[in-house]
Design a protein around this motif. Structure first.
Motif, PDB file in Angstrom:
ATOM      1  N   LYS A  30      92.929  19.335 131.701  1.00  0.00           N
ATOM      2  CA  LYS A  30      92.310  20.532 132.264  1.00  0.00           C
ATOM      3  C   LYS A  30      90.900  20.241 132.776  1.00  0.00           C
ATOM      4  N   GLU A  31      90.155  19.449 131.993  1.00  0.00           N
ATOM      5  CA  GLU A  31      88.772  19.161 132.364  1.00  0.00           C
ATOM      6  C   GLU A  31      88.680  18.322 133.636  1.00  0.00           C
ATOM      7  N   LEU A  32      89.590  17.374 133.802  1.00  0.00           N
ATOM      8  CA  LEU A  32      89.472  16.387 134.876  1.00  0.00           C
ATOM      9  C   LEU A  32      90.399  16.642 136.052  1.00  0.00           C
ATOM     10  N   HIS A  33      91.116  17.760 136.066  1.00  0.00           N
ATOM     11  CA  HIS A  33      92.028  18.007 137.189  1.00  0.00           C
ATOM     12  C   HIS A  33      91.235  18.023 138.503  1.00  0.00           C
ATOM     13  N   SER A  38      86.183  19.347 142.587  1.00  0.00           N
ATOM     14  CA  SER A  38      86.098  18.934 143.993  1.00  0.00           C
ATOM     15  C   SER A  38      84.796  18.212 144.315  1.00  0.00           C
ATOM     16  N   ASP A  39      83.754  18.442 143.503  1.00  0.00           N
ATOM     17  CA  ASP A  39      82.471  17.797 143.750  1.00  0.00           C
ATOM     18  C   ASP A  39      82.340  16.448 143.047  1.00  0.00           C
ATOM     19  N   ASN A  40      83.372  16.024 142.335  1.00  0.00           N
ATOM     20  CA  ASN A  40      83.347  14.751 141.616  1.00  0.00           C
ATOM     21  C   ASN A  40      84.294  13.769 142.296  1.00  0.00           C
ATOM     22  N   PRO A  41      83.778  12.766 142.999  1.00  0.00           N
ATOM     23  CA  PRO A  41      84.662  11.837 143.727  1.00  0.00           C
ATOM     24  C   PRO A  41      85.513  10.978 142.794  1.00  0.00           C
TER      25      PRO A  41
END
Length: 384
Positions: A30-33, A38-41
């Motif tokens: 859930k945290e890393l979906h 969207s702001d984390n490449p």
């Protein structure tokens, strides 16, 4: 670059139980979906890493192999790798892992009938209906019985509501095997949709009734008698259980909700259980006092004494002459509000009399005298 330890990736100890591993995976997924980051490449790569770790640790045999050989257990064709020639992790394939957790999170809900699973009722309940009914203030005061015509659906008499010709029993839908839902794999998501063959009912009718086309109900207007209790007001809701739309294929009927709207009255204004009536007064009656006859909502008449010197806005109360309480006993009050009316279209003689009266009444208007004294003091203060 070497791979991180799978236990570190999930944030669990090496001796963690299967339930602890699954719980940790849910939280990390859930945290890393990517859709939520969207702001984390790096989100997609981290998300794949978490799925890869869970896919290795969720299976007892694969977990044992990893505990013994580490990442080497899944490289070079060792016994821990899956068969079928598919490279388990090199291509980032984590559909199986995510699908497993999707089933775990939502499968029970679907099976219990919340999403149309195996426990779904085959006979669907009919829809609730709404009917807006306008009544007069007089009807709201005394209560009334109304006959309304409601366009709705009723159980088909030809098939007794089953939807099948001759009352035959429905059969299990071959498309969804009675689940009412079909599943489709889309990437790492498992998507459930309503079965297109049975419409989510889990059953089909091979020989549908000619009258209702298999629905078990037909459209028809119904005449219903409704008791409107005394004291209703706009927004009051009356529920008639089982008088809504007939259920599909013999299912229970819905309910009918009647929403009351009380029409505006030409004489009375309503505020809860209280009524207000604005009564115009002639200048003479207001000055000299007297009596006025006013109507009451029950059709009666009341004589009200007007005190000498009455002003516009003065209120007088008639106790228990208002509306009855909808819940409980007793009734509200009726308030008479006086409005002194200025005469219009005066004759020459009337004008002459009023001018003479005005000259003689300088000391009879205390409010006017007080006001203009304050105005004069205000002007004097401004000029000084």
């Amino acid at each position: 670059m070497s791979k991180r330890d799978f236990y570190d990736v999930l944030g669990v100890a090496r001796g963690a139980s299967a339930e602890e591993i699954k719980k940790a995976y849910r939280q990390k997924a859930k945290e890393l979906h990517p859709d939520r980051n969207s702001d984390n490449p790096n989100a997609e790569a981290q998300f794949k890493e978490v799925n890869e770790a869970y896919d290795a640790l969720k299976d007892p045999d694969r977990k044992a192999a990893y505990d013994r050989f580490g990442h080497a257990a899944f490289e070079g064709g060792m016994g821990g790798a899956r068969g079928g020639g598919r490279q388990a992790y090199g291509g980032g394939d984590f559909a199986s892992a995510f699908s497993d957790v999707f089933d775990d999170l939502f499968g029970d809900f679907m099976r219990q009938g919340g999403g149309g699973g195996g426990g779904r009722s085959r006979a669907a309940r009919g829809s609730d209906l709404r009917y807006n009914l306008r009544v007069s203030l007089e009807d709201a005061f005394k209560g009334v019985q109304k006959t309304i015509t409601v366009p709705t659906s009723i159980a088909c008499t030809a098939c007794s509501g089953t939807g099948a010709e001759g009352g035959a029993e429905p059969v299990t839908c071959p498309t969804c095997s009675g689940m009412g839902k079909v599943r489709a794999q889309q990437g790492f998501f498992t998507v459930e949709r309503t079965c297109p063959t049975c419409g989510g009912l889990g059953q089909i009718i091979k020989n549908p009734c000619k009258e209702c086309a298999g629905a078990g109900r037909v459209d028809k207007d119904r005449a219903l008698s409704v008791n409107i209790p005394a004291g209703v007001e706009t927004g009051t809701r009356i529920r008639l259980a089982g008088e809504g739309e007939a259920g599909l294929r013999g299912g229970p009927a819905g309910d009918l909700y009647i929403f009351i709207e009380v029409s505006e009255h030409p004489i009375f204004q309503r505020d809860g259980v209280n009524l207000y009536c604005r009564v115009p007064l002639s200048v003479a009656t207001a000055a000299l006092g007297g009596e006025v006859e006013v109507p009451t909502i029950d059709g009666g008449r009341s004589r009200v004494k007007v005190p000498a010197g009455a002003q516009t806005g003065k209120q007088m109360r008639l106790r228990s002459k208002g509306m009855p309480a909808l819940r409980g006993s007793g009734a509200g009050d009726m308030f008479i509000e006086l409005a002194v009316e200025t005469p219009v279209n005066l004759t020459s003689r009337q004008k002459e009399i009023l001018r003479e009266f005005d000259k003689l009444s300088e000391d009879n208007n205390p409010e006017s005298s007080s006001f203009f004294k304050k105005v004069k003091s205000f002007w004097d203060g401004m000029t000084s």
